[in-house]
Design an enzyme around this catalytic site. Structure first.
Site: not given
Ligand code: PRP
Ligand code: ADE
Length: 175
Positions: A62, A99
Site C-alpha cells: 500500500r 500488528e
Molecule cells: C500494512 C500497512 C503498513 C503496515 C502498518 O501493511 O500497509 O505497511 O501494515 O503496520 P505496522 O505499523 O504495525 O508495521 P501489510 O504488511 O499488511 O501489507 P500490504 O500493504 O501489502 O497490505
Molecule cells: N496494517 C496494520 N494494522 C492495520 C489496520 N488496523 N488496518 C489496515 N492496515 C493495517
C-alpha cells in the site's frame, strides 16, 4: 467538508479483519475517491517540497500507491522496499513484527547511497514495525531518514512514539 475530513470520511473501518479484534482501515475506498486521493498526494508533497529530501521510499504494497505519486510530484527517485524474493538484484533484508503477524522487507543495495535524505511513505502507521525495518534498511546503506509520511495513524498502537525514539518525525493526515 475540508480536505482532511474528506480523506477521513473516505476510509472504511472493517471490524475483525483479518483477525478477531483488529479493526482494518481500508484505503481502497479512499483511492476510489479521486478528490480525496489527490488531496493526500498534494498535502504530503507540499509538506516535503523544501525539506532536502533526495529519495522517496514506498513500502509494499500500500505504500506504493501513495509513495509513487508523491515521488513524481517532488521530481525525486522512487525506491521500492518489497516483501521477500521480489527484487531481482542484490538485496538487503530486515525482519519485523506486524500488528497481525511477522514479515521481512528487502531493498536493492544500490538504491540508497551515502548522503541520501529519504522520505518513507506508507498508507498506515500501526505498531511502526514496517517503518522501523525500512529505517534500518536505509541506515544500513548509509542513508539518512528523518521523516516518514502516512495517511492514517493508529495512535493506540504506539508507532508514533517508536518512530520518534528512532529520530524519525511522523507526518500523519488522519487518526
Ligand atoms: C500494512 C500497512 C503498513 C503496515 C502498518 O501493511 O500497509 O505497511 O501494515 O503496520 P505496522 O505499523 O504495525 O508495521 P501489510 O504488511 O499488511 O501489507 P500490504 O500493504 O501489502 O497490505
Ligand atoms: N496494517 C496494520 N494494522 C492495520 C489496520 N488496523 N488496518 C489496515 N492496515 C493495517
Amino acid at each position: 467538508m475540508n480536505k482532511l475530513e474528506l480523506i477521513k470520511s473516505s476510509i472504511k473501518s472493517i471490524p475483525d479483519y483479518p483477525k478477531a479484534g483488529i479493526v482494518f482501515r481500508d484505503i481502497t475506498s479512499l483511492v476510489e475517491t479521486p478528490e480525496a486521493f489527490h488531496a493526500c498526494i498534494n498535502i504530503i508533497t507540499e509538506e516535503f517540497k523544501n525539506k532536502g529530501i533526495t529519495k522517496v521510499i514506498g513500502t509494499e504494497s500500500r505504500g506504493f500507491i501513495f509513495g509513487a505519486p508523491v515521488a513524481l510530484a517532488l521530481g525525486l527517485p522512487f525506491v521500492l522496499v518489497r516483501k521477500p524474493g521480489k527484487l531481482p538484484r542484490e538485496t538487503l533484508a530486515q525482519s519485523y513484527e506486524l500488528e497481525y503477524g511477522q514479515d521481512t522487507l528487502e531493498i536493492h543495495t544500490d538504491s540508497i547511497v551515502e548522503g541520501d535524505n529519504v522520505l518513507i511513505i506508507d498508507d498506515l502507521l500501526a505498531t511502526g514495525g514496517t517503518v522501523d525495518a525500512t529505517v534500518k534498511l536505509v541506515r544500513a546503506l548509509k542513508g539518512d531518514v528523518k521523516h516518514a509520511a502516512f495517511i492514517i495513524n493508529l495512535p493506540e498502537l504506539g508507532g508514533e512514539q517508536r518512530l520518534k525514539e528512532m529520530g524519525v518525525t511522523p507526518f500523519c493526515l488522519v487518526d
